[in-house]
Design an enzyme around this catalytic site. Structure first.
Site, PDB file in Angstrom:
ATOM      1  CG  ASP A   8      -0.720   0.044   2.585  1.00 25.24           C
ATOM      2  OD1 ASP A   8       0.765   0.429   1.973  1.00 25.24           O
ATOM      3  OD2 ASP A   8      -1.558   0.163   3.469  1.00 25.24           O
ATOM      4  CG  HIS A   9      -0.724   4.640   1.531  1.00 28.24           C
ATOM      5  ND1 HIS A   9      -1.760   3.817   1.536  1.00 28.24           N
ATOM      6  CD2 HIS A   9      -0.718   5.357   2.853  1.00 28.24           C
ATOM      7  CE1 HIS A   9      -3.050   3.986   2.578  1.00 28.24           C
ATOM      8  NE2 HIS A   9      -1.296   4.695   3.726  1.00 28.24           N
ATOM      9  CB  CYS A  65       1.038  -2.392   4.280  1.00 30.04           C
ATOM     10  SG  CYS A  65       0.011  -3.865   5.744  1.00 30.04           S
ATOM     11  CB  THR A  67       1.499  -2.938  10.731  1.00 35.12           C
ATOM     12  OG1 THR A  67       0.228  -3.560   9.997  1.00 35.12           O
ATOM     13  CG2 THR A  67       1.553  -2.490  11.662  1.00 35.12           C
ATOM     14  N   GLY A  68       2.439  -4.762   8.466  1.00 36.76           N
ATOM     15  CA  GLY A  68       2.631  -5.951   7.439  1.00 36.76           C
ATOM     16  C   GLY A  68       1.072  -6.938   8.086  1.00 36.76           C
ATOM     17  CB  VAL A  69      -0.635  -6.246  10.644  1.00 31.79           C
ATOM     18  CG1 VAL A  69      -1.557  -7.122  11.081  1.00 31.79           C
ATOM     19  CG2 VAL A  69       0.139  -6.149  11.739  1.00 31.79           C
ATOM     20  CG  HIS A  98       8.454 -25.401  11.221  1.00 34.70           C
ATOM     21  ND1 HIS A  98       8.897 -24.895  13.555  1.00 34.70           N
ATOM     22  CD2 HIS A  98       9.644 -25.519  11.220  1.00 34.70           C
ATOM     23  CE1 HIS A  98       9.682 -25.787  13.230  1.00 34.70           C
ATOM     24  NE2 HIS A  98      10.444 -26.190  12.494  1.00 34.70           N
ATOM     25  CG  ASN A  99       4.363 -21.910  10.002  1.00 34.86           C
ATOM     26  OD1 ASN A  99       5.269 -21.529  10.247  1.00 34.86           O
ATOM     27  ND2 ASN A  99       3.919 -22.747  11.439  1.00 34.86           N
ATOM     28  NE  ARG A 132       8.051 -31.554  14.298  1.00 32.03           N
ATOM     29  CZ  ARG A 132       9.279 -31.814  13.708  1.00 32.03           C
ATOM     30  NH1 ARG A 132      10.517 -32.358  13.309  1.00 32.03           N
ATOM     31  NH2 ARG A 132      10.223 -30.702  14.743  1.00 32.03           N
ATOM     32  CG  HIS A 133       7.205 -29.323  10.121  1.00 28.28           C
ATOM     33  ND1 HIS A 133       7.209 -28.513  11.681  1.00 28.28           N
ATOM     34  CD2 HIS A 133       8.564 -29.685  10.251  1.00 28.28           C
ATOM     35  CE1 HIS A 133       8.213 -28.255  12.300  1.00 28.28           C
ATOM     36  NE2 HIS A 133       9.594 -29.021  11.611  1.00 28.28           N
ATOM     37  NE  ARG A 136       3.203 -30.266  14.638  1.00 33.59           N
ATOM     38  CZ  ARG A 136       4.477 -31.001  15.100  1.00 33.59           C
ATOM     39  NH1 ARG A 136       5.432 -29.881  14.765  1.00 33.59           N
ATOM     40  NH2 ARG A 136       4.446 -31.462  15.556  1.00 33.59           N
TER      41      ARG A 136
HETATM   42  C1  RB5 Z   1      -2.381   2.648   6.150  1.00 32.13           C
HETATM   43  O1  RB5 Z   1      -1.990   3.687   7.293  1.00 32.13           O
HETATM   44  C2  RB5 Z   1      -2.197   1.289   7.684  1.00 32.13           C
HETATM   45  O2  RB5 Z   1      -2.982   1.585   8.313  1.00 32.13           O
HETATM   46  C3  RB5 Z   1      -1.756   0.185   6.737  1.00 32.13           C
HETATM   47  O3  RB5 Z   1       0.067   0.761   6.266  1.00 32.13           O
HETATM   48  C4  RB5 Z   1      -0.861  -1.047   7.496  1.00 32.13           C
HETATM   49  O4  RB5 Z   1      -0.430  -0.701   8.336  1.00 32.13           O
HETATM   50  C5  RB5 Z   1      -2.707  -2.211   8.052  1.00 32.13           C
HETATM   51  O5  RB5 Z   1      -2.160  -2.698   8.777  1.00 32.13           O
END
Ligand code: RB5
Length: 146
Positions: A8-9, A65, A67-69, A98-99, A132-133, A136
């Site tokens: 993303d941005h 992104c 956080t990558g989350v 493993h994953n 084993r992996h 899973r």
């Molecule tokens: C964008 O501001 C931010 O929320 C996105 O890049 C990311 O961190 C979401 O998980």
């Protein structure tokens, strides 16, 4: 390897660094991410990369992104995707061993360029250990089928 990258941005600059790094290492990289700093919605990019990897169009994906989350949560909604967020190389190696993670993710607001490159190296140099992996990972696939 055939690699697809999405972002993303929040991650345009880091995406460009990582694309160049992967190309230097001989990978064929396709960019599905935004190249603008204008605000976009990360789920769109996570889904696009996730669908392409799950369809077997690429060997693996890289998602970035802030956080990558968020972008990895979105990708993980696609059946067959195992996207893993990492902020250091040991986890990056283990998510492959493993994953059998088929997408590696990290955050441009969390890791610097050198750490991101070390995450890429650890992930791409690792191999799935099976055994084993595999059992899973199959159990994870079973969840998708229930
Ligand atoms: C964008 O501001 C931010 O929320 C996105 O890049 C990311 O961190 C979401 O998980």
């Amino acid at each position: 390897m055939k690699v697809v990258i999405g972002n993303d941005h929040a991650a345009v600059e880091l995406k460009n660094e990582i694309m160049a790094y992967l190309q230097e290492k001989g990978h064929e990289v396709t960019n599905f991410g935004t190249d603008s700093n204008d605000s976009v919605n990360y789920p769109e990019y996570g889904e696009k990369v996730g669908r392409a990897v799950a369809a077997g169009e690429f060997d693996c994906g890289v998602l970035i992104c802030g956080t990558g989350v968020g972008i990895s949560i979105a990708a993980n909604k696609v059946k067959g995707v195992r996207a893993a967020v990492c902020s250091e190389p040991t986890t990056a190696r283990l998510v492959k061993e493993h994953n059998n993670a088929n997408i590696i993710a990290f955050g441009a607001r969390i890791v610097g360029v050198e750490t991101a490159k070390s995450i890429i190296d650890a992930y791409f140099d690792a191999e799935f250990l099976g055994g084993r992996h595999q059992t899973r990972v199959d159990l994870i696939s079973d969840i998708e089928n229930r």
